[in-house]
Enzyme design. Sequence first.
Site, PDB file in Angstrom:
ATOM      1  N   GLU A  86       0.805  -1.218   0.000  1.00  0.00           N
ATOM      2  CA  GLU A  86       0.000   0.000   0.000  1.00  0.00           C
ATOM      3  C   GLU A  86       0.841   1.272   0.000  1.00  0.00           C
ATOM      4  OE1 GLU A  86      -3.460   0.280   0.023  1.00  0.00           O
ATOM      5  OE2 GLU A  86      -3.497  -1.857  -0.390  1.00  0.00           O
ATOM      6  N   ASP A 104      -7.828   7.089  -8.459  1.00  0.00           N
ATOM      7  CA  ASP A 104      -8.303   5.725  -8.729  1.00  0.00           C
ATOM      8  C   ASP A 104      -9.817   5.618  -8.602  1.00  0.00           C
ATOM      9  OD1 ASP A 104      -8.585   6.010  -6.000  1.00  0.00           O
ATOM     10  OD2 ASP A 104      -7.373   4.253  -5.451  1.00  0.00           O
ATOM     11  N   THR A 109      -7.425   8.835  -0.223  1.00  0.00           N
ATOM     12  CA  THR A 109      -6.959   7.592   0.391  1.00  0.00           C
ATOM     13  C   THR A 109      -6.028   7.976   1.524  1.00  0.00           C
ATOM     14  OG1 THR A 109      -7.125   6.331  -1.665  1.00  0.00           O
ATOM     15  CG2 THR A 109      -5.655   5.467   0.021  1.00  0.00           C
TER      16      THR A 109
END
Length: 305
Positions: A86, A104, A109
């Site tokens: 990640e 994305d 995020t």
Amino acid sequence: MKPVTRLFLIGAPIVVVVSVIFGGGDDSAVLADNPPENTASAAPNPLASGSDGEKKKLEERIRKMPPGLAAPGKKEMAAQIVASAENSTLDWRDQYDAIEDLDDGNGYTAGIIGFCSGTNDMLQLVEAYTEHHPDNPLASYLPALREVDGTDSHDGLDPGFTQAWAAAAEDPAFREAQDSTRDQLYFDPAVRLAKMDGLSTLGQFIYYDAMVLHGPGLEAGGFYGIRHAAMKEAKTAAEGGSEKEYLNAFLDESRHVIRTKVTETQRDTSRIDTAQRVFLKDGNMDLASPLRWKMYGETFQLPAS
């Protein structure tokens, strides 16, 4: 952050049901048997069959199993391997304040496993944190988080949300909330279901990483859909099958889902090809260290413990 994180939206009804099914480690948790009614699912609820008594017996059997990936040392190792995928680092604790939009489709995020403003888990995290700490820097953004949930929009979040997230990450209570939400939504369900399927510590990790990456959705591209497809190809160990054969089938399905993504960065399958598949090929079912793997071409290793 690497642009390979949760690839599918997690609808609020799905997440709520999963957290109800598995709880957060509460011994009084009862296995629920109702999948979300408004979800067109390719996968049946894995815990839907059996009477309440049978489900309680299953819960008791799972509790009596060895800790596996839930053992402190293994859980730490799991966090490090996931962080290599990640965030391209083994230092997962340095990611509490991380936040960016990876383009994305999931909005912002952030945090230790990539909580997303568009996939409901960030909303659940901030709501849980605010319930006990109402004056936190993120509380004023809750209305906006509810509005953008399920989208990649920043409406109501910009320009101050990223700074507010970083400020909140200075609070030990927010870091604890990130840990707790990760466990409730991803780690605990994955480990418990893997044990139910008769899987080893490695199998439990493979389930956990897939839960983080794909989200706990029942659709074909979510975790439960992938598991459902894999079970059509091979029996689980609990069904009397070969664990290696089943895990290879599961990884094949997970890899297929990754490879169908729109952008090249989302289609990177390093976490399977040069990490999990390597551990499986080596027969390291206990996920024992030392470990060595590659992620996006970079080599990572953990010494013997």
